[in-house]
Design a protein around this motif. Sequence first.
Motif, PDB file in Angstrom:
ATOM      1  N   LEU A 121       1.098  -1.103   0.330  1.00  0.00           N
ATOM      2  CA  LEU A 121      -0.434  -0.232  -0.052  1.00  0.00           C
ATOM      3  C   LEU A 121       0.546   0.961   0.002  1.00  0.00           C
ATOM      4  CD1 LEU A 121      -2.486  -1.236   2.161  1.00  0.00           C
ATOM      5  CD2 LEU A 121      -3.123  -0.741   0.442  1.00  0.00           C
ATOM      6  N   GLU A 122       1.687   1.463   0.766  1.00  0.00           N
ATOM      7  CA  GLU A 122       3.007   2.312   0.782  1.00  0.00           C
ATOM      8  C   GLU A 122       3.922   2.110   1.148  1.00  0.00           C
ATOM      9  OE1 GLU A 122       2.758   6.347   3.246  1.00  0.00           O
ATOM     10  OE2 GLU A 122       1.141   5.188   3.741  1.00  0.00           O
ATOM     11  N   PRO A 123       4.954   1.792   0.470  1.00  0.00           N
ATOM     12  CA  PRO A 123       6.205   1.411   0.619  1.00  0.00           C
ATOM     13  C   PRO A 123       6.892   2.338   1.954  1.00  0.00           C
ATOM     14  CG  PRO A 123       5.581   1.146  -1.556  1.00  0.00           C
ATOM     15  CD  PRO A 123       5.042   1.777  -1.103  1.00  0.00           C
ATOM     16  N   SER A 124       7.834   1.466   3.167  1.00  0.00           N
ATOM     17  CA  SER A 124       8.518   2.324   3.441  1.00  0.00           C
ATOM     18  C   SER A 124       9.790   2.043   3.745  1.00  0.00           C
ATOM     19  CB  SER A 124       7.597   3.084   5.104  1.00  0.00           C
ATOM     20  OG  SER A 124       7.337   2.197   5.737  1.00  0.00           O
ATOM     21  N   ALA A 125      10.779   2.757   4.391  1.00  0.00           N
ATOM     22  CA  ALA A 125      11.999   2.390   4.667  1.00  0.00           C
ATOM     23  C   ALA A 125      12.016   1.499   5.739  1.00  0.00           C
ATOM     24  CB  ALA A 125      13.003   2.922   5.100  1.00  0.00           C
ATOM     25  N   ASP A 126      10.935   1.902   6.930  1.00  0.00           N
ATOM     26  CA  ASP A 126      11.490   0.823   8.331  1.00  0.00           C
ATOM     27  C   ASP A 126      10.570   0.180   7.960  1.00  0.00           C
ATOM     28  OD1 ASP A 126      12.202   3.212   9.966  1.00  0.00           O
ATOM     29  OD2 ASP A 126      10.665   4.486   9.222  1.00  0.00           O
ATOM     30  N   ALA A 127       9.177  -0.463   7.066  1.00  0.00           N
ATOM     31  CA  ALA A 127       8.502  -1.019   6.593  1.00  0.00           C
ATOM     32  C   ALA A 127       9.700  -2.520   6.579  1.00  0.00           C
ATOM     33  CB  ALA A 127       7.405  -1.082   6.106  1.00  0.00           C
ATOM     34  N   TYR A 128      10.159  -1.925   5.066  1.00  0.00           N
ATOM     35  CA  TYR A 128      11.177  -2.737   4.681  1.00  0.00           C
ATOM     36  C   TYR A 128      12.630  -3.461   5.817  1.00  0.00           C
ATOM     37  CZ  TYR A 128      10.123  -2.241  -0.036  1.00  0.00           C
ATOM     38  OH  TYR A 128       9.620  -3.025  -1.582  1.00  0.00           O
ATOM     39  N   THR A 129      13.180  -1.997   6.404  1.00  0.00           N
ATOM     40  CA  THR A 129      14.324  -3.493   7.580  1.00  0.00           C
ATOM     41  C   THR A 129      12.933  -3.973   8.914  1.00  0.00           C
ATOM     42  OG1 THR A 129      14.605  -0.316   7.278  1.00  0.00           O
ATOM     43  CG2 THR A 129      15.613  -1.872   9.455  1.00  0.00           C
ATOM     44  N   ASN A 130      12.193  -4.105   9.143  1.00  0.00           N
ATOM     45  CA  ASN A 130      11.695  -4.461   9.483  1.00  0.00           C
ATOM     46  C   ASN A 130      11.540  -5.951   9.245  1.00  0.00           C
ATOM     47  OD1 ASN A 130      11.052  -2.327  11.731  1.00  0.00           O
ATOM     48  ND2 ASN A 130       8.973  -3.241  11.688  1.00  0.00           N
ATOM     49  N   LEU A 131      10.986  -5.659   7.764  1.00  0.00           N
ATOM     50  CA  LEU A 131      10.884  -7.130   7.019  1.00  0.00           C
ATOM     51  C   LEU A 131      12.221  -7.784   7.342  1.00  0.00           C
ATOM     52  CD1 LEU A 131       9.181  -8.521   5.036  1.00  0.00           C
ATOM     53  CD2 LEU A 131       9.141  -7.162   3.233  1.00  0.00           C
ATOM     54  N   ALA A 152      15.906  -3.288  -0.595  1.00  0.00           N
ATOM     55  CA  ALA A 152      14.847  -1.789  -0.810  1.00  0.00           C
ATOM     56  C   ALA A 152      14.676  -0.628   0.354  1.00  0.00           C
ATOM     57  CB  ALA A 152      13.644  -2.738  -1.179  1.00  0.00           C
ATOM     58  N   ALA A 153      15.242  -0.627   1.473  1.00  0.00           N
ATOM     59  CA  ALA A 153      15.029   0.339   2.599  1.00  0.00           C
ATOM     60  C   ALA A 153      15.998   1.037   2.266  1.00  0.00           C
ATOM     61  CB  ALA A 153      15.202  -0.258   3.762  1.00  0.00           C
ATOM     62  N   MET A 154      17.223   0.972   1.722  1.00  0.00           N
ATOM     63  CA  MET A 154      18.251   1.734   2.069  1.00  0.00           C
ATOM     64  C   MET A 154      18.277   2.709   0.314  1.00  0.00           C
ATOM     65  SD  MET A 154      22.277   0.634   1.561  1.00  0.00           S
ATOM     66  CE  MET A 154      22.641  -0.463   0.360  1.00  0.00           C
ATOM     67  N   SER A 155      17.365   1.659  -1.087  1.00  0.00           N
ATOM     68  CA  SER A 155      17.316   2.913  -1.664  1.00  0.00           C
ATOM     69  C   SER A 155      15.699   3.383  -1.667  1.00  0.00           C
ATOM     70  CB  SER A 155      16.336   1.451  -3.479  1.00  0.00           C
ATOM     71  OG  SER A 155      14.967   1.308  -2.311  1.00  0.00           O
ATOM     72  N   ILE A 156      14.938   3.577  -0.012  1.00  0.00           N
ATOM     73  CA  ILE A 156      14.590   4.498   0.257  1.00  0.00           C
ATOM     74  C   ILE A 156      15.556   5.737   1.056  1.00  0.00           C
ATOM     75  CG2 ILE A 156      12.378   5.481   1.006  1.00  0.00           C
ATOM     76  CD1 ILE A 156      11.152   2.676   0.143  1.00  0.00           C
ATOM     77  N   SER A 157      16.508   5.557   1.598  1.00  0.00           N
ATOM     78  CA  SER A 157      16.556   5.657   2.852  1.00  0.00           C
ATOM     79  C   SER A 157      18.214   5.832   2.402  1.00  0.00           C
ATOM     80  CB  SER A 157      16.454   6.355   4.111  1.00  0.00           C
ATOM     81  OG  SER A 157      15.094   6.214   3.985  1.00  0.00           O
ATOM     82  N   PRO A 158      19.031   6.259   1.821  1.00  0.00           N
ATOM     83  CA  PRO A 158      19.848   5.469   0.956  1.00  0.00           C
ATOM     84  C   PRO A 158      21.293   5.761   2.498  1.00  0.00           C
ATOM     85  CG  PRO A 158      19.905   7.139  -0.476  1.00  0.00           C
ATOM     86  CD  PRO A 158      18.197   6.822   0.435  1.00  0.00           C
ATOM     87  N   GLU A 159      20.769   7.310   3.037  1.00  0.00           N
ATOM     88  CA  GLU A 159      21.841   7.216   4.247  1.00  0.00           C
ATOM     89  C   GLU A 159      21.447   7.131   5.795  1.00  0.00           C
ATOM     90  OE1 GLU A 159      24.182   9.286   3.297  1.00  0.00           O
ATOM     91  OE2 GLU A 159      23.806   8.981   0.731  1.00  0.00           O
ATOM     92  N   ASP A 160      20.539   6.063   5.433  1.00  0.00           N
ATOM     93  CA  ASP A 160      20.663   5.986   6.746  1.00  0.00           C
ATOM     94  C   ASP A 160      21.216   4.881   7.343  1.00  0.00           C
ATOM     95  OD1 ASP A 160      18.951   4.202   9.217  1.00  0.00           O
ATOM     96  OD2 ASP A 160      17.197   5.177   8.496  1.00  0.00           O
ATOM     97  N   ALA A 161      21.895   5.353   8.555  1.00  0.00           N
ATOM     98  CA  ALA A 161      23.360   4.164   8.578  1.00  0.00           C
ATOM     99  C   ALA A 161      23.170   3.011   9.494  1.00  0.00           C
ATOM    100  CB  ALA A 161      24.340   5.416   9.832  1.00  0.00           C
ATOM    101  N   GLU A 162      21.517   3.082  10.258  1.00  0.00           N
ATOM    102  CA  GLU A 162      21.233   2.013  10.473  1.00  0.00           C
ATOM    103  C   GLU A 162      20.883   0.525  10.057  1.00  0.00           C
ATOM    104  OE1 GLU A 162      17.890   1.949  13.126  1.00  0.00           O
ATOM    105  OE2 GLU A 162      19.430   3.726  14.864  1.00  0.00           O
TER     106      GLU A 162
END
Length: 218
Positions: A121-131, A152-162
């Motif tokens: 429904l709405e891709p998000s970095a958090d959902a992909y990370t949890n997945l 996929a999470a990194m493609s949404i938030s490429p600078e997210d260090a976690e």
Amino acid sequence: MSRFARVALRSLPRARPTVTPARLALPSTPASSRVPAMSRSYATPPDTPSAGDTGLAHAQTLLEDGTRALEDGDLSKARALYTESVGARATSGGWFNLGVVEYQLGNLPAAIDAWRSSIALEPSADAYTNLGSAYMMSKPPNAPEAIKALTAAMSISPEDAEIQYNLAAILESTDNLDTALTLYKKAHAGGIERAAANARNVGGKILAKKLKEEGENK
């Protein structure tokens, strides 16, 4: 000791019908036991129901009630309310929060299904990370799917260090050392202090592997 970082739940003020999403992270110890946990928060969608959209309004009320139950530690009640919410109107936030509850209850297949529904429904970095964490917690761990999810999470938030750190941990476990080293260095530059030790460890593995190959080719 787990290599994966713990996930803490975080919510925005209840006055708003929205709550930020939950995040799963992977931490720092030797490469043998990598078990992720939940990391940042739970979520609800930013949808504002129109005056005549009683379905969405009802779904959001149930979502709010589920979040209150989750904050009170009543996981069974929260699951029932979130399930009713997505039944009334499927929303990304409703599915996301249901995934958080299922994960905490140890129902990993249900958590995976819920987060995949949220992403649809709405891709998000958090959902992909949890997945990705849910895939790594599965028995046996599903590293290929975890890598796909975190990529996929990194493609949404490429600078997210976690995210960089989490992906590096899984790549290290699958012997993708060069890419893991690059991501550990980026994660350290982004503020993940424990990534420095991991980078040194992977650098040593790469050197040992190179020396072994050179010795075999002599």
